[in-house]
Design a protein around this motif. Structure first.
Motif, PDB file in Angstrom:
ATOM      1  N   ALA A  26       0.887  -1.055   0.021  1.00 46.47           N
ATOM      2  CA  ALA A  26       0.073   0.093   0.201  1.00 46.47           C
ATOM      3  C   ALA A  26       0.866   1.292   0.015  1.00 46.47           C
ATOM      4  CB  ALA A  26      -0.949   0.064   1.273  1.00 46.47           C
ATOM      5  N   VAL A  27       0.511   2.353  -0.742  1.00 50.66           N
ATOM      6  CA  VAL A  27       1.358   3.459  -0.898  1.00 50.66           C
ATOM      7  C   VAL A  27       0.325   4.293  -0.573  1.00 50.66           C
ATOM      8  CG1 VAL A  27       2.346   5.002  -2.511  1.00 50.66           C
ATOM      9  CG2 VAL A  27       3.107   2.629  -2.582  1.00 50.66           C
ATOM     10  N   GLU A  78      -7.185  -2.067 -13.782  1.00 57.13           N
ATOM     11  CA  GLU A  78      -6.958  -3.349 -14.555  1.00 57.13           C
ATOM     12  C   GLU A  78      -5.766  -3.173 -15.272  1.00 57.13           C
ATOM     13  OE1 GLU A  78     -10.652  -3.728 -16.734  1.00 57.13           O
ATOM     14  OE2 GLU A  78     -11.726  -4.763 -15.125  1.00 57.13           O
ATOM     15  N   ASP A  79      -5.042  -4.013 -15.749  1.00 57.07           N
ATOM     16  CA  ASP A  79      -3.879  -4.277 -16.586  1.00 57.07           C
ATOM     17  C   ASP A  79      -2.842  -3.079 -15.933  1.00 57.07           C
ATOM     18  OD1 ASP A  79      -2.172  -4.694 -18.613  1.00 57.07           O
ATOM     19  OD2 ASP A  79      -3.244  -3.018 -19.853  1.00 57.07           O
ATOM     20  N   SER A  80      -2.477  -3.619 -14.719  1.00 61.70           N
ATOM     21  CA  SER A  80      -1.632  -2.703 -13.961  1.00 61.70           C
ATOM     22  C   SER A  80      -1.113  -3.350 -12.567  1.00 61.70           C
ATOM     23  CB  SER A  80      -2.394  -1.315 -13.463  1.00 61.70           C
ATOM     24  OG  SER A  80      -1.788  -0.468 -12.532  1.00 61.70           O
ATOM     25  N   PRO A  81       0.096  -2.888 -12.235  1.00 57.03           N
ATOM     26  CA  PRO A  81       0.529  -3.362 -10.965  1.00 57.03           C
ATOM     27  C   PRO A  81      -0.336  -3.121 -10.030  1.00 57.03           C
ATOM     28  CG  PRO A  81       2.269  -2.305 -12.004  1.00 57.03           C
ATOM     29  CD  PRO A  81       1.147  -1.974 -12.817  1.00 57.03           C
ATOM     30  N   LEU A  82      -1.327  -2.151 -10.082  1.00 57.67           N
ATOM     31  CA  LEU A  82      -2.232  -1.671  -8.951  1.00 57.67           C
ATOM     32  C   LEU A  82      -3.419  -2.474  -8.954  1.00 57.67           C
ATOM     33  CD1 LEU A  82      -1.580   2.108  -9.298  1.00 57.67           C
ATOM     34  CD2 LEU A  82      -1.113   0.540  -7.375  1.00 57.67           C
ATOM     35  N   SER A  83      -4.309  -2.691  -8.063  1.00 57.08           N
ATOM     36  CA  SER A  83      -5.576  -3.231  -7.941  1.00 57.08           C
ATOM     37  C   SER A  83      -6.611  -2.365  -7.532  1.00 57.08           C
ATOM     38  CB  SER A  83      -5.769  -4.556  -7.274  1.00 57.08           C
ATOM     39  OG  SER A  83      -5.406  -4.186  -5.795  1.00 57.08           O
ATOM     40  N   ARG A 111       7.655   3.434  -7.399  1.00 52.31           N
ATOM     41  CA  ARG A 111       7.108   2.427  -8.471  1.00 52.31           C
ATOM     42  C   ARG A 111       5.496   2.465  -8.554  1.00 52.31           C
ATOM     43  NH1 ARG A 111       5.411   0.667 -12.134  1.00 52.31           N
ATOM     44  NH2 ARG A 111       5.698  -1.300 -13.169  1.00 52.31           N
ATOM     45  N   LEU A 112       4.903   2.467  -7.538  1.00 54.38           N
ATOM     46  CA  LEU A 112       3.503   2.297  -7.550  1.00 54.38           C
ATOM     47  C   LEU A 112       2.641   3.693  -8.013  1.00 54.38           C
ATOM     48  CD1 LEU A 112       2.874  -0.093  -4.613  1.00 54.38           C
ATOM     49  CD2 LEU A 112       2.521  -0.483  -7.254  1.00 54.38           C
ATOM     50  N   GLU A 153       4.514  13.562  -1.646  1.00 49.69           N
ATOM     51  CA  GLU A 153       4.980  12.783  -0.337  1.00 49.69           C
ATOM     52  C   GLU A 153       4.346  11.107  -1.015  1.00 49.69           C
ATOM     53  OE1 GLU A 153       4.038  11.996   4.139  1.00 49.69           O
ATOM     54  OE2 GLU A 153       2.913  13.641   3.327  1.00 49.69           O
ATOM     55  N   ALA A 154       5.322  10.180  -0.591  1.00 50.61           N
ATOM     56  CA  ALA A 154       4.788   8.858  -0.898  1.00 50.61           C
ATOM     57  C   ALA A 154       5.533   7.993   0.083  1.00 50.61           C
ATOM     58  CB  ALA A 154       4.977   8.456  -2.519  1.00 50.61           C
TER      59      ALA A 154
END
Length: 340
Positions: free
Chosen positions: A203-204, A222-227, A267-268, A284-285
């Motif tokens: 989680a970011v 969709e179609d991503s490192p993220l959900s 990266r995210l 900030e991340a």
């Protein structure tokens, strides 16, 4: 009906000597179980390794202001008992309906999701856990390492060797892989818990200095490192500011499980930009790894319990992956303990 009474009066109050109950884990399932049994007259103590109750019902404050729901994002209610509790929380200001714009995001393409009633804790998801814990005997900052038989009871010991006392009934209300060693005194239960699988999630928590231009407040990606991504300030009771929570997919999280948080955050954020179809830059991340984020899939059991030994387990990995599943698991195990 007040929220406290929904669970405190779920079971008839018992009289006479009752077994002492130790609950390991102060997430939703463990707190619900403790609340129900306490209302029925049992002496219940909850122990948790975290700094506060809640588990994945977690809210983290930003160093620059504002807060992030970096664990559970929202909840729905279908079961009548859970619906009654949610309605009581709403009436008391502990929760509110989140009327954000929800949809699907695929490389810049936005698709609205089906209408659904979604709730969140107010002013953060952790408010729900705090409300459940109010009035309970909860001790945080202690990790239970050993549960050993002593006569007709179980002696609990912390990882530092501290004696945490005796209990006739011990419940592991923690993720399945963490429950297995705590259930060693009941090999059949430990083996059953060992078959459960839980997927991780990176989680970011990202803050931007200008609004992110997308007609969504929450999106399945969709179609991503993220959900999943969510605009935190769109939820009721939140401070203003452009704060987003980005959840990586189970597959991406598993493939990068042991990488440094400092590498995961940029990266995210980059993946967020790819999903939006435009470049975004966070001021900030911060990344947080949930090693056991969700059951994949859950067991076909409401809860696990050996009445003869007084050992049990509950959680979303038993009854279902949603918050409602964790709730129903805690209630189911409380009923089984009380019926002993």
């Amino acid at each position: 009906m007040p929220a406290s009474r929904v669970l405190d009066e779920l079971l008839p109050r018992r009289s006479g000597p009752l077994p002492r109950v130790a609950v390991i884990g102060a997430g939703l399932s463990g707190l619900v179980l403790a609340r129900v049994l306490t209302g029925a007259g049992f002496g219940v103590r909850v122990l948790d390794k975290g700094r506060g109750p809640g588990g994945r019902l977690s809210t983290r404050r930003s160093a620059e202001g504002g807060a992030f729901d970096h664990g559970a994002q929202y909840f729905t209610a279908r079961d009548p008992l859970f619906q009654a509790l949610v309605e009581a929380w709403v009436a008391e200001g502990v929760a509110a309906e989140w009327r954000g714009r929800i949809g699907t995001l695929t490389r810049g393409t936005v698709t609205p999701a089906k209408e659904a009633v979604r709730y969140v804790g107010v002013p953060g998801m952790s408010a729900v856990a705090k409300a459940l814990a109010d009035g309970l005997d909860v001790r945080t900052g202690v990790r239970v390492e050993r549960v050993a038989r002593e006569g007709q009871a179980w002696r609990l010991t912390s990882e530092t060797g501290e004696d945490l006392g005796l209990a006739e009934v011990v419940v592991a209300a923690v993720p399945a892989p963490q429950a297995v060693p705590l259930l060693a005194g009941a090999p059949a239960l430990a083996a059953r818990a060992g078959t459960a699988r839980m997927a991780p999630c990176w989680a970011v928590m990202a803050r931007f200095d200008a609004p992110v231009a997308v007609e969504l407040d929450g999106a399945f990606v969709e179609d991503s490192p993220l959900s999943w991504v969510a605009r935190d300030a769109s939820k009721p009771g939140r401070a203003a500011g452009e704060r987003w929570v980005l959840h990586a997919s189970p597959e991406f999280s598993a493939a990068h499980l042991e990488e440094a948080p400092e590498a995961m955050a940029p990266r995210l954020v980059e993946a967020f930009g790819e999903a939006l179809g435009r470049d975004v830059r966070a001021v900030e991340a911060v990344a947080h790894r949930w090693r056991f984020a969700m059951p994949s899939p859950p067991l076909d059991a409401s809860a696990l319990y050996d009445a003869a030994l007084g050992l049990g387990a509950c959680g979303d990995w038993c009854a279902g992956p949603r918050l409602e599943g964790a709730f129903l698991s805690g209630v189911a195990l409380a009923r089984r303990i009380a019926e002993r």
